[in-house]
Structure formats: structure tokens, C-alpha cells
Design a protein around this motif. Structure first.
Motif, PDB file in Angstrom:
ATOM      1  N   ASN A   1       3.142  14.079   3.702  1.00 52.61           N
ATOM      2  CA  ASN A   1       2.163  14.578   4.664  1.00 52.61           C
ATOM      3  C   ASN A   1       2.057  13.569   5.804  1.00 52.61           C
ATOM      4  OD1 ASN A   1       0.151  12.516   3.716  1.00 52.61           O
ATOM      5  ND2 ASN A   1       0.215  13.792   1.868  1.00 52.61           N
ATOM      6  N   MET A   2       1.297  13.931   6.838  1.00 51.17           N
ATOM      7  CA  MET A   2       1.208  13.077   8.014  1.00 51.17           C
ATOM      8  C   MET A   2       0.559  11.731   7.723  1.00 51.17           C
ATOM      9  SD  MET A   2       2.563  13.871  10.899  1.00 51.17           S
ATOM     10  CE  MET A   2       1.576  12.990  12.095  1.00 51.17           C
ATOM     11  N   TYR A   3      -0.376  11.700   6.781  1.00 54.61           N
ATOM     12  CA  TYR A   3      -1.001  10.427   6.428  1.00 54.61           C
ATOM     13  C   TYR A   3       0.052   9.459   5.901  1.00 54.61           C
ATOM     14  CZ  TYR A   3      -3.633   7.027   3.657  1.00 54.61           C
ATOM     15  OH  TYR A   3      -4.116   5.862   3.120  1.00 54.61           O
ATOM     16  N   GLU A   4       0.843   9.912   4.965  1.00 52.13           N
ATOM     17  CA  GLU A   4       1.882   9.055   4.391  1.00 52.13           C
ATOM     18  C   GLU A   4       2.956   8.725   5.427  1.00 52.13           C
ATOM     19  OE1 GLU A   4       1.378  10.952  -0.108  1.00 52.13           O
ATOM     20  OE2 GLU A   4       3.185  11.352   1.068  1.00 52.13           O
ATOM     21  N   PHE A   5       3.272   9.682   6.273  1.00 50.76           N
ATOM     22  CA  PHE A   5       4.279   9.457   7.310  1.00 50.76           C
ATOM     23  C   PHE A   5       3.805   8.376   8.278  1.00 50.76           C
ATOM     24  CE2 PHE A   5       7.107  10.364  10.811  1.00 50.76           C
ATOM     25  CZ  PHE A   5       8.249  10.873  10.211  1.00 50.76           C
ATOM     26  N   ASN A   6       2.523   8.435   8.661  1.00 53.09           N
ATOM     27  CA  ASN A   6       1.981   7.418   9.567  1.00 53.09           C
ATOM     28  C   ASN A   6       2.035   6.025   8.956  1.00 53.09           C
ATOM     29  OD1 ASN A   6       1.275   9.406  11.485  1.00 53.09           O
ATOM     30  ND2 ASN A   6      -0.579   8.276  12.017  1.00 53.09           N
ATOM     31  N   LEU A   7       1.657   5.924   7.687  1.00 54.19           N
ATOM     32  CA  LEU A   7       1.691   4.621   7.019  1.00 54.19           C
ATOM     33  C   LEU A   7       3.097   4.044   7.020  1.00 54.19           C
ATOM     34  CD1 LEU A   7      -0.583   5.159   3.866  1.00 54.19           C
ATOM     35  CD2 LEU A   7      -1.234   4.346   6.137  1.00 54.19           C
ATOM     36  N   THR A   8       4.059   4.875   6.658  1.00 55.76           N
ATOM     37  CA  THR A   8       5.436   4.392   6.580  1.00 55.76           C
ATOM     38  C   THR A   8       5.982   4.067   7.957  1.00 55.76           C
ATOM     39  OG1 THR A   8       5.738   5.827   4.653  1.00 55.76           O
ATOM     40  CG2 THR A   8       7.712   4.874   5.620  1.00 55.76           C
TER      41      THR A   8
ATOM     42  N   GLY B   1       0.816  -1.212   0.000  1.00 59.02           N
ATOM     43  CA  GLY B   1       0.000   0.000   0.000  1.00 59.02           C
ATOM     44  C   GLY B   1       0.846   1.256   0.000  1.00 59.02           C
ATOM     45  N   VAL B   2       1.923   1.261   0.780  1.00 62.92           N
ATOM     46  CA  VAL B   2       2.838   2.413   0.803  1.00 62.92           C
ATOM     47  C   VAL B   2       3.522   2.565  -0.551  1.00 62.92           C
ATOM     48  CG1 VAL B   2       4.938   3.341   1.845  1.00 62.92           C
ATOM     49  CG2 VAL B   2       3.204   2.260   3.280  1.00 62.92           C
ATOM     50  N   LEU B   3       3.920   1.451  -1.154  1.00 69.93           N
ATOM     51  CA  LEU B   3       4.594   1.494  -2.447  1.00 69.93           C
ATOM     52  C   LEU B   3       3.676   2.032  -3.539  1.00 69.93           C
ATOM     53  CD1 LEU B   3       7.089   0.853  -4.152  1.00 69.93           C
ATOM     54  CD2 LEU B   3       6.212  -1.482  -4.423  1.00 69.93           C
ATOM     55  N   THR B   4       2.443   1.561  -3.584  1.00 72.90           N
ATOM     56  CA  THR B   4       1.516   2.056  -4.609  1.00 72.90           C
ATOM     57  C   THR B   4       1.161   3.525  -4.370  1.00 72.90           C
ATOM     58  OG1 THR B   4      -0.316   1.120  -3.311  1.00 72.90           O
ATOM     59  CG2 THR B   4       0.494  -0.176  -5.174  1.00 72.90           C
ATOM     60  N   ARG B   5       1.140   3.947  -3.100  1.00 77.94           N
ATOM     61  CA  ARG B   5       0.940   5.374  -2.817  1.00 77.94           C
ATOM     62  C   ARG B   5       2.094   6.186  -3.394  1.00 77.94           C
ATOM     63  NH1 ARG B   5      -2.914   9.102  -0.469  1.00 77.94           N
ATOM     64  NH2 ARG B   5      -1.697  10.904   0.184  1.00 77.94           N
ATOM     65  N   ALA B   6       3.318   5.693  -3.249  1.00 82.49           N
ATOM     66  CA  ALA B   6       4.482   6.385  -3.809  1.00 82.49           C
ATOM     67  C   ALA B   6       4.403   6.440  -5.332  1.00 82.49           C
ATOM     68  CB  ALA B   6       5.762   5.689  -3.372  1.00 82.49           C
ATOM     69  N   LEU B   7       3.962   5.339  -5.939  1.00 88.70           N
ATOM     70  CA  LEU B   7       3.854   5.311  -7.408  1.00 88.70           C
ATOM     71  C   LEU B   7       2.766   6.257  -7.899  1.00 88.70           C
ATOM     72  CD1 LEU B   7       4.209   1.463  -8.039  1.00 88.70           C
ATOM     73  CD2 LEU B   7       5.927   3.245  -8.460  1.00 88.70           C
ATOM     74  N   SER B   8       1.727   6.434  -7.100  1.00 84.36           N
ATOM     75  CA  SER B   8       0.624   7.301  -7.526  1.00 84.36           C
ATOM     76  C   SER B   8       1.031   8.775  -7.554  1.00 84.36           C
ATOM     77  CB  SER B   8      -0.587   7.120  -6.603  1.00 84.36           C
ATOM     78  OG  SER B   8      -0.346   7.677  -5.321  1.00 84.36           O
ATOM     79  N   VAL B   9       2.001   9.156  -6.741  1.00 80.30           N
ATOM     80  CA  VAL B   9       2.467  10.550  -6.718  1.00 80.30           C
ATOM     81  C   VAL B   9       3.862  10.683  -7.304  1.00 80.30           C
ATOM     82  CG1 VAL B   9       1.026  11.273  -4.788  1.00 80.30           C
ATOM     83  CG2 VAL B   9       3.238  10.211  -4.335  1.00 80.30           C
ATOM     84  N   GLN B  10       4.483   9.542  -7.655  1.00 81.83           N
ATOM     85  CA  GLN B  10       5.809   9.520  -8.276  1.00 81.83           C
ATOM     86  C   GLN B  10       6.845  10.259  -7.432  1.00 81.83           C
ATOM     87  OE1 GLN B  10       5.354  10.917 -12.305  1.00 81.83           O
ATOM     88  NE2 GLN B  10       3.921   9.288 -12.852  1.00 81.83           N
ATOM     89  N   ARG B  11       6.844   9.952  -6.148  1.00 87.17           N
ATOM     90  CA  ARG B  11       7.824  10.521  -5.208  1.00 87.17           C
ATOM     91  C   ARG B  11       7.837   9.647  -3.964  1.00 87.17           C
ATOM     92  NH1 ARG B  11       4.662  12.301  -1.237  1.00 87.17           N
ATOM     93  NH2 ARG B  11       2.653  13.294  -1.696  1.00 87.17           N
ATOM     94  N   ALA B  12       8.720   9.990  -3.037  1.00 87.42           N
ATOM     95  CA  ALA B  12       8.737   9.280  -1.756  1.00 87.42           C
ATOM     96  C   ALA B  12       7.423   9.536  -1.015  1.00 87.42           C
ATOM     97  CB  ALA B  12       9.917   9.753  -0.913  1.00 87.42           C
ATOM     98  N   PRO B  13       6.837   8.512  -0.405  1.00 90.49           N
ATOM     99  CA  PRO B  13       5.516   8.669   0.238  1.00 90.49           C
ATOM    100  C   PRO B  13       5.612   9.274   1.639  1.00 90.49           C
ATOM    101  CG  PRO B  13       6.234   6.406   0.449  1.00 90.49           C
ATOM    102  CD  PRO B  13       7.318   7.113  -0.330  1.00 90.49           C
ATOM    103  N   TRP B  14       6.237  10.457   1.728  1.00 90.47           N
ATOM    104  CA  TRP B  14       6.432  11.093   3.030  1.00 90.47           C
ATOM    105  C   TRP B  14       6.098  12.583   2.946  1.00 90.47           C
ATOM    106  CZ3 TRP B  14      11.829   8.887   2.068  1.00 90.47           C
ATOM    107  CH2 TRP B  14      11.797   7.486   2.197  1.00 90.47           C
TER     108      TRP B  14
END
Length: 363
Positions: free
Chosen positions: A144-151, A129-142
Motif C-alpha cells: 500500500n502507499m504507506y509501505e511504499f512511502n516508507l521504503t 522499521g520497514v523490515l519489522t513491517r515486512a515481518l509483521s505481514v510476512q511479505r514484501a512491505p510494498w
């Protein structure tokens, strides 16, 4: 809508599905962990058997296991079974580690192994899920706080599984870890959720991968050490009560006698904190270099910078206390919890409630 935009939206949706799926598997892991502790609490026979193999809990630590050997002259010699003990400080009690959450119960151990398998599966699903989130924005998934919490939760579980793979005695961490991860993910998907978006120009830097990744890894390890410190305080009080001739309650006895010795928990927490302190120092230095590139100054006493420094000072005080004879044991453990509390406030309080260049207010 362009093809690229449609693909990114599809990946973002897939990420959300994977995160919710991981929560479902973590929930199953939570129930399996609970079953391990419940069956272990009923396994008085199992704990007695564990005592006979040198794996007694703290309640049985005072009784030496003796073996009588017949000699040729008809007499007997009494031999004490050797015990593997750990000692956090000079003069500490010699207490063997407990038999674990399963308490020596076979069915409890089965549920424990199922819990580990489910946790590993949930970790893989959440990582996807974290990886696909990163692919959806084409950057590191960090971003915002939502992405930070997931990671953060993903890395914390990864640290736990890595310790298990290294044959470390950390199965006691399973239940509090899975519980915390469920709470963290619940907060992420309900309160902190933010749609996929691009970063502001100042954050487009390779330092994003260096600074934020080390900050997340440090936080995950500090959390693991923090759980060990809390359990150390409970187990130390339990051992002190037994040593003083007291009788702990049935619930406390059932749970705490199965944990590692207080000295083991203390040593575990100290080693994790000590190993991570240089990396936390590097995290602050890397952030300063990034700030120089992004904002034209290396240090500006931004709330995030200030609390990162306060956290650094708190952990430095803890490590210094461990090197001072009068501040080992419980006193040092309180300092460790204060330091972790500073990190938690830096993670949630500053990011959400305090306005600054690092603030995620309005997530």
C-alpha cells in the motif's frame, strides 16, 4: 488471538515505534544540516582560505590565484595555480566547485559531519522499521502507499549515503533530502497510514519483489537527480548574473557560492538519469509481464501503465535533448524536471486520486 497473530501485531507496533523514532533522528539531522549552512554563511574568512587553496566559489572564479617565483636573474615569473574545472557543454564557463555547505568553517564542517552521522543512524532505524513491517505481514512491505512511502524514503537516504561512501561530492544534498524525507514520513504516518494486512491474491507473485523494488529504486534516484537539476538552474542563473557584471543578493551569494559549479550539478543529474533510464525501462517491462500473469493481459492502458509510459517518454526526450546541440543546458534541465514531475504524479496522483487496477485510493 493466536500466538502468530499476537506476534504479528507486536511486530507492527514495533515498526510504528521505529518509524517515529527515525523521524525524531531525521529532525536532529535537519537541525545539524541547518547549522552547517548557517555557520558556513558566516565564514567569510573560511571561504577566503578556500579560495587560496583552489576551492573558491563561483563568486571568486574569475580571479586567478597567482604565485610569484623569484628567478636567478632577479626577475619574477607569475604562475597560475591550476584549477580542476568541469564543463557540461562546449563553450561553458570554467567555474570551480564551491567549498561546500560549511564554507570552509571548521565548526560548520563539524555540524555537517554530525548531520551525516545522524542521517545514517536515522536510516538504520527506518530500515529496521520497514523490515519489522515486512515481518509483521510476512511479505514484501510494498502492499500500500504507506509501505511504499516508507521504503521510498529509506532507499533515497540509502542512495545518498552510498554516494557519500563512494567519495562523491554530494553533501549539498543533505539538507533538501532530510527535509523531503521528514515531509514524506509525516504524510505517511498521518494521511497514508494503513494497518498491516495481506495482499489481494492477484499480487501474490515473485514479480512483486522484482517490479516494485526496481520502481522504488528508480524513483529514489530520479529524486536525487531532480534535486540536482533544481540546484543547477539556480546556480546557472547565479553564474550568468556574475558573468554579466550583476550583483546577486547576499542570501543568494551566501548559499549558491558554496554549491558545486552549475556544470558539475548538470553533469551529476544527467549521469544519474541516464544510468537509471534502462532500469526504468526494465521496470515497465517487468510490470507488463506481471500484468500478464495476474490479469491475463500485458498492457491495458490502465492509468498507472499510461503514466509510467508517459514518464518513460519524458525521460527519453530529455536524454535525446542532451544529445542535441541546441537543447543542452537549461532547456534540457526543464525537460528533466517535467519528466520527474510525471514520475511524481504517477507516484502520488495516480495511486491516490485515480481509480484503476494499480490505485491505492482509500488508503
Amino acid at each position: 488471538m493466536t500466538l502468530a497473530a499476537a506476534t504479528n501485531e507486536s511486530l507492527a507496533h514495533t515498526s510504528n515505534v521505529l518509524i517515529y523514532s527515525s523521524m525524531a533522528v531525521y529532525l536532529l539531522a535537519f537541525f545539524a544540516n541547518m547549522a552547517e549552512w548557517i555557520f558556513g554563511s558566516r565564514s567569510k574568512v573560511g571561504r577566503t582560505a578556500a579560495a587560496l587553496t583552489g576551492k573558491a566559489g563561483a563568486a571568486d572564479a574569475g580571479a586567478a590565484v597567482q604565485v610569484q617565483v623569484k628567478q636567478k636573474n632577479g626577475g619574477t615569473a607569475v604562475l597560475e595555480r591550476p584549477k580542476v574545472v568541469t564543463r557540461a557543454v562546449a563553450g561553458a564557463r570554467d567555474v570551480p566547485d564551491g567549498p561546500g555547505a560549511s564554507g570552509g568553517d571548521e565548526q560548520g564542517d563539524l555540524y555537517g559531519r554530525i548531520a551525516i552521522s545522524l542521517t545514517a543512524l536515522a536510516f538504520l532505524v527506518e530500515f529496521a522499521g520497514v523490515l519489522t513491517r515486512a515481518l509483521s505481514v510476512q511479505r514484501a512491505p510494498w502492499g500500500n502507499m504507506y509501505e511504499f512511502n516508507l521504503t521510498f524514503s529509506t532507499v533515497a537516504v540509502g542512495v545518498y549515503l552510498a554516494l557519500l561512501a563512494l567519495k562523491k561530492n554530494v553533501r549539498w544534498l543533505g539538507l533538501p533530502l532530510v527535509t523531503t524525507v521528514l515531509l514524506d514520513l509525516g504524510l505517511a504516518v498521518t494521511v497514508l497510514y494503513t494497518a498491516s494486512d495481506q495482499l489481494v491474491p492477484a499480487l501474490h507473485s515473485y514479480w512483486l519483489y522484482i517490479h516494485v523494488s526496481t520502481a522504488i529504486f528508480c524513483g529514489a534516484c530520479f529524486y536525487v537527480a531532480g534535486v540536482g537539476t533544481v540546484l543547477y538552474l539556480f546556480k546557472d542563473s547565479y553564474e550568468n548574473k556574475l558573468a554579466g557584471g550583476g550583483t546577486p543578493g547576499r542570501f543568494a551569494t551566501s548559499v549558491l557560492e558554496r554549491l558545486p559549479a552549475s556544470s558539475t550539478l548538470d553533469k551529476f543529474s544527467y549521469r544519474v538519469n541516464a544510468a537509471l533510464f534502462p532500469l526504468w525501462t526494465f521496470t515497465i517491462i517487468a510490470g507488463s509481464i506481471w500484468a500478464g500473469d495476474a490479469w491475463g493481459r500485458y498492457w491495458g492502458w490502465d492509468p498507472k501503465e499510461t503514466w509510467s509510459f508517459i514518464t518513460w517518454v519524458a525521460y527519453a526526450a530529455y536524454l535525446h535533448a542532451r544529445a542535441t546541440a541546441g537543447w543542452k543546458g537549461r532547456k534540457a534541465a526543464y525537460l528533466a524536471l517535467i519528466a520527474f514531475g510525471c514520475w511524481i504524479f504517477n507516484y502520488y496522483g495516480v495511486n491516490i486520486f485515480v481509480t484503476g487496477k494499480h490505485s491505492y485510493a482509500g488508503v
